[in-house]
Design a protein around this motif. Structure first.
Motif, short mmCIF file in Angstrom:
data_model
loop_
_atom_site.label_atom_id
_atom_site.label_comp_id
_atom_site.label_asym_id
_atom_site.label_seq_id
_atom_site.Cartn_x
_atom_site.Cartn_y
_atom_site.Cartn_z
N ILE A 11 62.80 -67.68 -64.40
CA ILE A 11 61.48 -67.56 -63.77
C ILE A 11 60.42 -67.82 -64.83
O ILE A 11 60.41 -67.19 -65.87
N ARG A 12 59.56 -68.80 -64.57
CA ARG A 12 58.53 -69.18 -65.52
C ARG A 12 57.17 -68.78 -64.99
O ARG A 12 57.02 -68.43 -63.83
N SER A 13 56.18 -68.84 -65.85
CA SER A 13 54.84 -68.44 -65.46
C SER A 13 54.32 -69.31 -64.30
O SER A 13 53.62 -68.81 -63.42
N GLU A 14 54.70 -70.57 -64.28
CA GLU A 14 54.27 -71.46 -63.20
C GLU A 14 54.77 -70.98 -61.85
O GLU A 14 54.08 -71.12 -60.83
N HIS A 15 55.97 -70.42 -61.82
CA HIS A 15 56.53 -69.90 -60.56
C HIS A 15 55.69 -68.73 -60.05
O HIS A 15 55.42 -68.63 -58.85
N ALA A 16 55.31 -67.85 -60.95
CA ALA A 16 54.50 -66.70 -60.55
C ALA A 16 53.12 -67.15 -60.06
O ALA A 16 52.60 -66.61 -59.08
N TYR A 17 52.53 -68.13 -60.74
CA TYR A 17 51.23 -68.62 -60.31
C TYR A 17 51.32 -69.29 -58.94
O TYR A 17 50.44 -69.11 -58.08
N MET A 18 52.38 -70.05 -58.70
CA MET A 18 52.55 -70.68 -57.38
C MET A 18 52.72 -69.62 -56.30
O MET A 18 52.19 -69.76 -55.19
N ALA A 19 53.46 -68.56 -56.60
CA ALA A 19 53.64 -67.48 -55.64
C ALA A 19 52.30 -66.80 -55.34
O ALA A 19 52.04 -66.40 -54.19
N ALA A 20 51.45 -66.66 -56.34
CA ALA A 20 50.14 -66.04 -56.13
C ALA A 20 49.28 -66.89 -55.21
O ALA A 20 48.65 -66.37 -54.27
N PHE A 21 49.25 -68.20 -55.44
CA PHE A 21 48.45 -69.06 -54.57
C PHE A 21 49.04 -69.13 -53.17
O PHE A 21 48.31 -69.17 -52.18
#
Length: 90
Positions: A11-21
């Motif tokens: 799990i990368r930071s990009e995955h968390a950001y995509m989940a937030a959006f």
């Protein structure tokens, strides 16, 4: 500890950001669906559904920031997923 484990799981930071959006979009969708699917329950119920889903976004943004900081310290912030898998295999 938890952030390191998430990073090891891929799990990368990009995955968390995509989940937030995605959570922000789901907030609007949940509010609209609740407003239309449950006529007579009023605006208050739709607002509660929207707020419930909307509370996920800050959590995902926080996880994204924590993962980003870990990736900076680990030196994997700019690495591709393919490069990370090769490093883990060695």
């Amino acid at each position: 500890m938890m952030v390191k484990k998430m990073h090891e799981m891929g799990i990368r930071s990009e995955h968390a950001y995509m989940a937030a959006f995605a959570s922000i979009g789901l907030t609007v969708a949940a509010w609209t669906a609740s407003l239309k699917a449950e006529p007579g329950t009023g605006l208050a119920r739709a607002d509660r559904w929207g707020i419930f889903v909307g509370e996920w976004a800050p959590t995902f943004f926080g996880l994204g920031l924590a993962l980003s900081h870990f990736e900076q310290q680990d030196g994997t912030l700019t690495a591709s997923a393919h490069e990370l898998r090769q490093q883990q295999a060695c």
